[in-house]
Design an enzyme around this catalytic site. Structure first.
Site, PDB file in Angstrom:
ATOM      1  CB  SER A  36      -0.905   0.016   1.229  1.00  0.00           C
ATOM      2  OG  SER A  36      -1.492   1.288   1.416  1.00  0.00           O
ATOM      3  CB  SER A  37       0.588   4.500  -1.713  1.00  0.00           C
ATOM      4  OG  SER A  37      -0.753   4.814  -1.394  1.00  0.00           O
ATOM      5  CB  CYS A  38      -0.567   3.903   3.871  1.00  0.00           C
ATOM      6  SG  CYS A  38      -0.486   2.176   4.395  1.00  0.00           S
ATOM      7  CE1 TYR A  88      -3.559  -2.966   5.266  1.00  0.00           C
ATOM      8  CE2 TYR A  88      -2.743  -0.998   4.160  1.00  0.00           C
ATOM      9  CZ  TYR A  88      -3.266  -2.273   4.108  1.00  0.00           C
ATOM     10  OH  TYR A  88      -3.508  -2.859   2.887  1.00  0.00           O
ATOM     11  CE  LYS A 147      -0.910  -4.781   3.299  1.00  0.00           C
ATOM     12  NZ  LYS A 147      -1.062  -6.099   2.643  1.00  0.00           N
ATOM     13  CG  HIS A 177      -9.709   2.712   1.393  1.00  0.00           C
ATOM     14  ND1 HIS A 177      -9.731   1.349   1.245  1.00  0.00           N
ATOM     15  CD2 HIS A 177      -8.611   2.986   2.128  1.00  0.00           C
ATOM     16  CE1 HIS A 177      -8.693   0.811   1.850  1.00  0.00           C
ATOM     17  NE2 HIS A 177      -7.994   1.782   2.405  1.00  0.00           N
TER      18      HIS A 177
END
Length: 382
Positions: A125-127, A154, A158, A197
């Site tokens: 994920s880009s987070c 999260y 990841k 989201h």
């Protein structure tokens, strides 16, 4: 990948897993095993190949995962299973998000190593990038600053999965790839307003507001039966009065005159259709190794949009002509989050679905899913 190779899709029932299956099916792959946890997915094979064999399993349990790998011996693995959600879910269920996602990734990556999987692709994920990362975000920016607090659990899970793949590759010469997609949307998305989201939440709010304006309470009840609103709302779509429906939706920011959205709307996000992601994942799995892509690789459009503009796009696509109101007491999250996609472009891949087209297709899918709920279950009480 050979067309008859054994392929395992972890998280088959989710948006990403089902999109990867559609892509593989369309290319003629026939030996696919998929896992699901909460509920069996509805299969609608287009006749290109046989439907996959599905396995009900809790991927957080190492013994169960090892038993699956021992029995199936998959040659290729797509790790698409995860506990996911938006700002509200991440902020509310912090321990669940970090524990579940670490356990899922650790078990599957270790199982792939232990049972000789040829290649694994890990979905991130880009987070994972720092809260104040320079834009657009290059792969090199990982771990160069503090994470956004609203999704740190999260993100940590990841990042751990990325590092697991990297170090298995370094120590055991495995071929485990990691990809970091932009914010995803499309068919099979999570539309639960408590855990979704931003894009699916906006789509659903505008859709419900349009129904209220038409006084179509029966379809609102179908909607809530198909896609739960969330535990905190306490409304399951059973037979109800029009006044009760209006009251419940007003509390979550939906009325026949306006839609209330979280935050200021002045932050920017990048959105990628899930079918484009699936296309990129199969492209990478077929043609490249970890040595080719590095520790991980970004997948996105490289284009960002202000959330206010996104809301107006969705409003127009749904066909609701009411007002948009903001709730600035709610968090915005990071101000910008746009990926640098030069690395994957240099490998020869680009997305094909633009945002307007993808939104229209997702809305059609959503409306069709709601319409399939039997009318007899959605009659409005007198």
């Amino acid at each position: 990948m050979e067309k008859g190779a054994k392929i395992f899709i972890a998280g088959f029932a989710g948006m990403v897993g089902s999109a990867i299956f559609r892509r593989l099916e369309g290319e003629g792959f026939t030996n696919i095993v998929g896992s699901y946890h909460h509920r069996a997915p509805a299969l609608a094979s287009r006749g290109v190949s046989e439907s996959p064999r599905l396995v009900h399993i809790d991927l957080r349990r190492q013994a169960d995962v090892d038993a699956l790998f021992e029995a199936e011996r998959p040659e290729y693995v797509f790790l698409a299973a995860a506990k996911v959600g938006g700002i509200l879910a991440n902020s509310t269920y912090k321990a669940d998000f970090i524990y579940d996602n670490i356990m899922i990734a650790a078990n599957i990556i270790h199982g792939a190593f232990r049972y000789g999987t040829k290649k694994l692709l890990n979905l991130g994920s880009s987070c994972i990038y720092p809260k104040d990362s320079p834009q657009p975000m290059k792969e090199d920016y990982l771990l160069t600053g503090p994470l956004e607090p609203t999704n740190e659990p999260y993100a940590v899970a990841k990042i751990s999965a990325i590092k697991l793949c990297r170090y298995f590759n370094e120590q055991y010469k495995t071929h485990f790839l990691s990809v970091m997609p932009a914010n995803l949307y499309g068919p099979q998305d999570n539309f639960n307003l408590e855990t979704s989201h931003v894009l699916p939440a906006l789509l659903r709010k505008f859709y419900l507001a349009k129904l209220l304006k038409r006084q179509d309470t029966a379809t609102v009840l179908r909607d809530v039966q198909r896609f739960p609103l969330g535990v905190a709302v306490g409304f399951d779509g059973e037979t109800s009065t029009h006044e009760r429906v209006v009251d419940v939706l007003e509390r979550i920011g939906v009325s026949d005159s306006h839609v209330r959205i979280w935050g200021t709307g002045e932050v920017f996000r990048e959105f990628l259709h899930v079918d484009d992601l699936a296309d990129a994942c199969v492209f990478l799995m077929k043609h490249f190794t970890a040595e080719d892509i590095g520790e991980f690789i970004n997948i996105g459009t490289g284009k960002e949009i202000r959330l206010n503009e996104l809301a107006r796009l969705i409003q127009a696509a749904v066909g609701f002509d009411g007002e948009i109101r903001h709730d600035p007491s709610k968090p915005d999250g990071v101000k910008r989050k746009c990926l640098d996609v030069s690395r994957i472009r240099n490998l020869g891949w680009r997305p094909k679905i633009d945002l307007k087209e993808g939104l229209e297709e997702t809305i059609r899918w959503y409306a069709q899913a709601v319409s399939e709920i039997p009318a007899a279950r959605s009659e409005v009480a007198p």
